[in-house]
Design a protein around this motif. Sequence first.
Motif, PDB file in Angstrom:
ATOM      1  N   SER A  26      54.172  14.988  95.085  1.00  0.00           N
ATOM      2  CA  SER A  26      53.055  14.502  95.484  1.00  0.00           C
ATOM      3  C   SER A  26      53.287  13.755  96.440  1.00  0.00           C
ATOM      4  O   SER A  26      51.969  13.822  97.254  1.00  0.00           O
ATOM      5  CB  SER A  26      52.509  13.377  94.102  1.00  0.00           C
ATOM      6  OG  SER A  26      52.795  14.425  92.767  1.00  0.00           O
ATOM      7  N   VAL A  82      44.864  10.517  83.091  1.00  0.00           N
ATOM      8  CA  VAL A  82      44.445   9.002  82.592  1.00  0.00           C
ATOM      9  C   VAL A  82      45.147   9.457  81.210  1.00  0.00           C
ATOM     10  O   VAL A  82      43.977   9.851  80.185  1.00  0.00           O
ATOM     11  CB  VAL A  82      43.040   7.866  82.817  1.00  0.00           C
ATOM     12  CG1 VAL A  82      43.905   7.098  81.684  1.00  0.00           C
ATOM     13  CG2 VAL A  82      43.826   7.613  84.266  1.00  0.00           C
ATOM     14  N   ILE A 111      43.643   9.422  91.401  1.00  0.00           N
ATOM     15  CA  ILE A 111      43.898   9.603  90.096  1.00  0.00           C
ATOM     16  C   ILE A 111      42.433   9.329  89.432  1.00  0.00           C
ATOM     17  O   ILE A 111      41.255   8.384  89.990  1.00  0.00           O
ATOM     18  CB  ILE A 111      44.612   7.981  89.475  1.00  0.00           C
ATOM     19  CG1 ILE A 111      45.779   8.436  89.954  1.00  0.00           C
ATOM     20  CG2 ILE A 111      44.062   8.415  87.799  1.00  0.00           C
ATOM     21  CD1 ILE A 111      46.763   8.070  89.127  1.00  0.00           C
ATOM     22  N   ASP A 112      41.473  10.190  88.460  1.00  0.00           N
ATOM     23  CA  ASP A 112      39.767   9.768  88.326  1.00  0.00           C
ATOM     24  C   ASP A 112      40.052   9.598  86.865  1.00  0.00           C
ATOM     25  O   ASP A 112      40.804   9.910  85.865  1.00  0.00           O
ATOM     26  CB  ASP A 112      39.735  11.144  88.247  1.00  0.00           C
ATOM     27  CG  ASP A 112      37.877  11.395  87.450  1.00  0.00           C
ATOM     28  OD1 ASP A 112      37.275  10.234  87.401  1.00  0.00           O
ATOM     29  OD2 ASP A 112      37.230  12.222  88.441  1.00  0.00           O
ATOM     30  N   THR A 113      39.698   8.168  86.843  1.00  0.00           N
ATOM     31  CA  THR A 113      39.743   7.712  84.968  1.00  0.00           C
ATOM     32  C   THR A 113      39.066   8.388  84.253  1.00  0.00           C
ATOM     33  O   THR A 113      38.879   8.116  83.030  1.00  0.00           O
ATOM     34  CB  THR A 113      39.709   6.564  85.398  1.00  0.00           C
ATOM     35  OG1 THR A 113      38.531   5.870  85.586  1.00  0.00           O
ATOM     36  CG2 THR A 113      40.525   5.346  86.518  1.00  0.00           C
ATOM     37  N   MET A 138      48.468  16.911  86.505  1.00  0.00           N
ATOM     38  CA  MET A 138      48.407  16.574  87.654  1.00  0.00           C
ATOM     39  C   MET A 138      47.686  18.270  87.896  1.00  0.00           C
ATOM     40  O   MET A 138      48.081  19.403  86.971  1.00  0.00           O
ATOM     41  CB  MET A 138      49.673  16.469  88.471  1.00  0.00           C
ATOM     42  CG  MET A 138      50.398  17.251  88.042  1.00  0.00           C
ATOM     43  SD  MET A 138      52.351  16.830  88.880  1.00  0.00           S
ATOM     44  CE  MET A 138      52.778  18.073  88.708  1.00  0.00           C
ATOM     45  N   GLY A 188      49.115   2.461  86.111  1.00  0.00           N
ATOM     46  CA  GLY A 188      48.130   3.205  85.334  1.00  0.00           C
ATOM     47  C   GLY A 188      47.084   2.567  85.799  1.00  0.00           C
ATOM     48  O   GLY A 188      46.610   1.677  86.482  1.00  0.00           O
ATOM     49  N   TYR A 189      45.544   2.939  85.348  1.00  0.00           N
ATOM     50  CA  TYR A 189      44.348   1.964  86.028  1.00  0.00           C
ATOM     51  C   TYR A 189      43.720   2.399  84.620  1.00  0.00           C
ATOM     52  O   TYR A 189      43.632   2.646  84.218  1.00  0.00           O
ATOM     53  CB  TYR A 189      43.831   3.350  86.579  1.00  0.00           C
ATOM     54  CG  TYR A 189      44.339   2.816  88.339  1.00  0.00           C
ATOM     55  CD1 TYR A 189      43.827   2.210  89.294  1.00  0.00           C
ATOM     56  CD2 TYR A 189      45.420   4.373  88.936  1.00  0.00           C
ATOM     57  CE1 TYR A 189      44.199   2.041  90.448  1.00  0.00           C
ATOM     58  CE2 TYR A 189      46.516   4.294  90.240  1.00  0.00           C
ATOM     59  CZ  TYR A 189      45.829   3.329  90.651  1.00  0.00           C
ATOM     60  OH  TYR A 189      46.236   2.684  92.092  1.00  0.00           O
ATOM     61  N   LEU A 223      51.401  11.657  91.788  1.00  0.00           N
ATOM     62  CA  LEU A 223      50.776  11.751  90.466  1.00  0.00           C
ATOM     63  C   LEU A 223      51.390  12.094  89.549  1.00  0.00           C
ATOM     64  O   LEU A 223      52.623  11.851  89.576  1.00  0.00           O
ATOM     65  CB  LEU A 223      49.984  13.487  90.470  1.00  0.00           C
ATOM     66  CG  LEU A 223      48.675  13.083  91.548  1.00  0.00           C
ATOM     67  CD1 LEU A 223      48.127  14.184  92.167  1.00  0.00           C
ATOM     68  CD2 LEU A 223      47.247  11.798  90.873  1.00  0.00           C
ATOM     69  N   GLY A 253      45.117  14.290  89.101  1.00  0.00           N
ATOM     70  CA  GLY A 253      45.492  13.033  88.270  1.00  0.00           C
ATOM     71  C   GLY A 253      44.370  12.760  87.295  1.00  0.00           C
ATOM     72  O   GLY A 253      43.977  12.304  87.368  1.00  0.00           O
ATOM     73  N   ASN A 287      45.856  12.300  97.425  1.00  0.00           N
ATOM     74  CA  ASN A 287      45.709  12.246  96.438  1.00  0.00           C
ATOM     75  C   ASN A 287      45.098  11.236  95.151  1.00  0.00           C
ATOM     76  O   ASN A 287      45.272  10.464  95.392  1.00  0.00           O
ATOM     77  CB  ASN A 287      47.528  11.992  95.423  1.00  0.00           C
ATOM     78  CG  ASN A 287      48.259  13.408  95.831  1.00  0.00           C
ATOM     79  OD1 ASN A 287      47.668  14.704  96.003  1.00  0.00           O
ATOM     80  ND2 ASN A 287      49.607  13.288  96.897  1.00  0.00           N
ATOM     81  N   ASN A 290      50.593   2.928  91.560  1.00  0.00           N
ATOM     82  CA  ASN A 290      50.906   4.927  91.215  1.00  0.00           C
ATOM     83  C   ASN A 290      51.139   4.843  93.096  1.00  0.00           C
ATOM     84  O   ASN A 290      51.083   6.576  93.639  1.00  0.00           O
ATOM     85  CB  ASN A 290      50.005   5.422  91.283  1.00  0.00           C
ATOM     86  CG  ASN A 290      49.830   5.821  89.440  1.00  0.00           C
ATOM     87  OD1 ASN A 290      49.920   4.735  88.726  1.00  0.00           O
ATOM     88  ND2 ASN A 290      50.163   7.579  89.267  1.00  0.00           N
TER      89      ASN A 290
END
Length: 304
Positions: free
Chosen positions: A200, A92, A211-213, A172, A154-155, A167, A90, A209, A142
């Motif tokens: 998800s 950001v 999350i790539d910032t 996603m 979020g991040y 996600l 996912g 899963n 998440n």
Amino acid sequence: MYPNEILIIDGSINNETTDLFQNSNFKNLKYFKVNENQRGLTKQRNFGISKVTENIDVVCFLDDDTVLEPDYFKHLINTFERNEDVIGVGGVAINENRWEQKQKGKTYDKKKYYKLDGYIYPEGLRNRVRNYLGLTSSLPSNCMPDFSHGRTSGYPLTGKIYEVDLLIGMSMSFRKSLFDHIRFSTYFEGYGLYEDADFSIRALNYGKNVIDTKVQLSHFHDAAGRPNMFKYGKMVLRNGWYVWRVKYSNPSFKAKFKWYAIHGVLIIIRFFNVITNNRKAALTDALGRTIGWWSLIFNKPNIK
């Protein structure tokens, strides 16, 4: 990095999108206008999956109200290539990101701020109330605790990759091999609130899963895409219960108590918003949540 294939699955009831894409010069674009029987987020996602070319390795889902940063796909594909155990990635929304860097020497009330990796996140009213009542999850954003209500902060934009359960549908992506096993659930046909969370969770059976910032975009949410607030409020309860039980089919009494207690607090806050915010929207949302609450006593959703 440019996609090998772009699928537009148009469920709109006019021809404005048709005119836009039929006269465009986007490379590798395929446009599909679906009829009424195929309209709706879940149906359109599954329709799009059925049209993906065989040699595609990664399928990305993007909402129509998002704008991608130029290196979006570059970082996305890099994450999949470097992490063979990852099934979903996912991104950001940078224009909605409320994280701030911590200031040296300044103290932050843990009930008003959430801290992570040198950043702080100012908690909203709902989370502050939950913090004071001891109803907050200790897990990162998440990630779903056994009482379901996790963090939605979020991040921060640290450039790191964070492992998560959920996600977000606006951004996603999954390995195409996943769709040999699962599709989006027909339970969520229509507006489909939380269909991304349901998918998800089920994807976790096949990998991680994250999350790539570095995978960044902007999200310009259009409220016109939502149903009326009464239906929305009702779905918050019923669809939320459904997703909770997909992840935790037999939660403990304590977890059940927390789930209902948090929704009770949120309903009270929404009724309070009738005084402070958009009165009609807050009232109809609160009533929808209340009806959704009582409906779970007599008619719980069947898990598919």
